[in-house]
Scaffold this active site. Structure first.
Site, mmCIF file in Angstrom:
data_model
loop_
_atom_site.group_PDB
_atom_site.id
_atom_site.type_symbol
_atom_site.label_atom_id
_atom_site.label_comp_id
_atom_site.label_asym_id
_atom_site.label_seq_id
_atom_site.Cartn_x
_atom_site.Cartn_y
_atom_site.Cartn_z
ATOM 1 N N SER A 1 0.866 -1.228 0.025
ATOM 2 C CA SER A 1 -0.079 0.045 -0.124
ATOM 3 C C SER A 1 1.007 1.592 -0.025
ATOM 4 O O SER A 1 1.716 1.413 -0.935
ATOM 5 C CB SER A 1 -0.743 -0.008 1.153
ATOM 6 O OG SER A 1 -1.969 1.074 1.097
ATOM 7 N N ASP B 1 -5.727 -3.034 -2.906
ATOM 8 C CA ASP B 1 -4.730 -2.673 -2.070
ATOM 9 C C ASP B 1 -3.871 -3.999 -1.511
ATOM 10 O O ASP B 1 -4.551 -5.100 -0.917
ATOM 11 C CB ASP B 1 -5.338 -2.114 -0.645
ATOM 12 C CG ASP B 1 -4.202 -0.966 -0.048
ATOM 13 O OD1 ASP B 1 -3.851 -0.108 -0.628
ATOM 14 O OD2 ASP B 1 -3.843 -1.731 0.951
#
Length: 648
Positions: A62, A406
């Site tokens: 991320s 993500d």
């Protein structure tokens, strides 16, 4: 992994001070946790570490993947004028700037699409200014029913005042109109969520088509990566993993034979990270198949096939909405051509669409991997690929859409990246957490916001939270499902003693997209202090030559004790399983090996002989041990286990 030191060349021009990053004496690896805007702490930390260490392996998920990509580019361009860590050091100041309209530069990077702009601006107003202004923004962003309600209210007043309508009726209408405005606006919000789904399940694609002035996040990140790598013009050929691995840069004028030779050079570092001059790995999440995926995709050691990203396909026209033209052009140029049968299937299943193999290995641009890891659900769009699903019985394959979101969904803090049983260089891990109860951040004292790694024989630092409401109860369930593996790994001895925590208060990091310049500078200072502490703990005073420190060498010895203990248990369990007698349903292993070439997974010739010698050596070793063991009461706790798991 092998130990590495770097000689100190005289890189400074005559009369100029030497760069603080010119020639680090030591090498290290680093892993960074996800956290959206919390990643602003990382540049300060790595800029400090880079004065003592040369980064060899860099990873994250991320926002940690965004930072990892920038660090890899800075390491690649360390010695290039105006590039390297000098460019990275300027990032916090850039993020803390204000644009011409008075908006925070950081917020400007998160640009919604035209269809999702009302919902994005409403959500940001709630987050920045609270419920009052948020509710007003909701009504003005979705004005259809509020305007209807206003018109009804004015009409009711006019009819009562000038047309003789009973005021009781007018008051009744006025009492209903707020509900019409609010319920109607909420209905339009629900409809707008459908636009989010069509926008690949996010408010912002962060590509070239965002609504706003200046570059969106992906375009800006591409520019930072290019500049940090010494590429200068973002329109130049984008930095790729092959560049990081040490392959000569492409010029665009290579012959077919030269490209074929390059593909051969990509094979060894493609499956063996130890052969990479600079190893960058990030985590993304394949939602379609429900599993994490590391980028770049490792190739198979024994199958001499071109890297194809696992059969994944991308559509250039679609990807131009996510990435700059130069990035997509690189993927088109270096993606391998479709086989004849694959092209035929695609022509039938997706007529008129230009689908190409996704270059998921060495030729993948670094910015693509970073963006695929940063796809925070709802805020940032997932990245779509395609894949042919081949079915049994010769049935026509299906073209499936594969959604990548993500990396933090499956592993937000991949502290296990780059680990070796006996490390020869430290793998630093930068964690993010909250301040303890009663402790407040102090801009003048960044040390209050940093928690040192515990000594090797100390108790692990647990993450605590008070669960006092249903909301916290359900968010805690979500966090436990998402992070249990990372949390368990980070508290293990041999892991926890290299994890430093940077603490964040409310209003810092996370979804706070409009942090002010002073706050970003404060978080960057905390990161810098964390980098200085890691340098001190693992190699001594940063102002002095490296020294052998207790933290680093105790860490290494703890890993030795853990490795000896788990190998002890593993060899004994292997011997017990191999020598177990058969039963009416079970063929003993020695008989199966003695049968020779028996499918599947047959061992033949020299490999069969080696297998039998190895098993015999294991058995002799266990017999020699007898009751003696290295898996004793003093092995670091909690005890580690050695298991066969898929690569994640």
């Amino acid at each position: 992994m092998t130990a590495e030191t770097t000689p100190r060349p005289d890189t400074a021009a005559a009369g100029e001070p030497e760069s603080p990053w010119a020639a680090p004496e030591l090498a290290c690896d680093i892993v960074m946790k996800g956290g959206i805007t919390s990643g602003v702490v990382y540049p300060g930390a790595v800029v400090e570490l880079a004065k003592r260490y040369r980064f060899r392996s860099i990873g994250g998920a991320s926002a940690g993947a965004i930072a990892a990509a920038a660090v890899a580019a800075a390491e690649y361009g360390r010695d290039a004028p105006g590039a390297g860590f000098g460019r990275l050091a300027a990032v916090p100041g850039e993020l803390g700037g204000i644009d011409e309209q008075g908006r925070p530069f950081l917020l400007r990077l998160f640009q919604p699409e035209r269809a999702t702009r009302p919902l994005f601006e409403t959500a940001m107003t709630f987050m920045r200014f609270g419920k009052g202004r948020g509710a007003l923004k909701l009504l003005t962003s979705f004005p259809r029913f509020p305007l209807v309600a206003l018109a009804l209210a004015l009409l009711a007043i006019a009819l009562a005042a000038f047309a003789g309508v009973d005021w009781a009726i007018a008051i009744a209408v006025l009492a209903v109109t707020p509900w019409i405005a609010v319920v109607g606006a909420l209905r339009d919000v629900a409809q707008a969520l459908g636009d989010v789904a069509e926008n690949d399940f996010g408010l912002c694609r962060l590509g070239p088509d965002g609504v706003g002035d200046g570059d969106a996040l992906t375009v800006w990140l591409h520019r930072v990566i290019q500049e940090a790598a010494g590429r200068g013009d973002p329109l130049d050929r984008p930095l790729t993993f092959a560049d990081l691995w040490g392959l000569p840069p492409l010029t665009g004028n290579e012959t077919a034979d030269e490209l074929a030779e390059r593909d051969k050079l990509l094979r060894l570092p493609g499956w063996n990270p130890r052969e990479r001059k600079l190893d960058l790995q990030v985590m993304t999440t394949n939602l379609t198949n429900g599993r994490p995926l590391r980028l770049p995709i490792a190739r198979d050691r024994y199958r001499d096939t071109a890297e194809d990203g696992g059969g994944l396909l991308f559509e250039p026209a679609e990807w131009l909405r996510f990435f700059p033209q130069a990035v997509v052009g690189q993927m088109i140029a270096r993606g391998r051509p479709l086989e004849a049968d694959t092209a035929q299937h695609l022509a039938t299943l997706a007529p008129g669409r230009d689908l190409r193999y996704f270059p998921g290995g060495g030729e993948l641009p670094v910015v693509v991997a970073a963006r695929m890891s940063l796809s925070f659900p709802l805020l940032i769009s997932a990245v779509p690929l395609r894949q042919l699903e081949y079915r049994a019985g010769g049935a026509q394959p299906r073209l499936r859409r594969v959604i990548f979101s993500d990396g933090g969904i499956s592993s937000n803090f991949p502290v296990h990246f780059f680990d070796a049983p006996l490390p020869t260089r430290p793998t630093f891990a930068l964690n993010l957490g909250s301040f303890p109860e009663g402790v407040q951040p102090d801009p003048a004292n960044p040390a209050l916001g940093v928690q040192d790694p515990p000594p090797v024989n100390d108790t692990a630092h647990e993450s605590w939270r008070d669960i006092e409401s249903m909301f916290k109860f359900f968010t805690s369930i979500k966090d436990a499902m998402q992070n249990w593996r990372d949390n368990a790994q980070a508290r293990m001895p041999g892991f926890r003693d290299r994890v430093i925590k940077v603490m964040l208060d409310e209003g810092e990091g996370g979804l706070n997209l409009a942090m002010k310049e002073e706050k970003i500078a404060e978080l960057s200072a905390r990161g810098a202090y964390a980098g200085q502490r890691l340098t001190t703990l693992f190699s001594g005073d940063p102002a002095q030559p490296p020294q052998r420190t207790k933290q680093w060498n105790d860490h290494r010895f703890a890993r030795l004790r853990i490795t000896l203990a788990v190998l002890d248990r593993f060899h004994r369990a292997t011997h017990d399983g191999y020598t177990a007698p058969g039963d009416p349903a079970t063929l003993p292993f020695d008989q199966r090996l003695g049968a020779g070439d028996v499918a599947p997974y047959a061992l033949t010739g020299g490999r069969l002989a080696l297998a039998m010698e190895t098993i015999a050596a294991y058995g002799a070793l266990v017999a020699e041990w007898g009751d003696k063991t290295l898996d004793d009461a003093d092995v670091p706790h909690p005890r580690a286990v050695l298991r066969t798991t898929p690569p994640v």
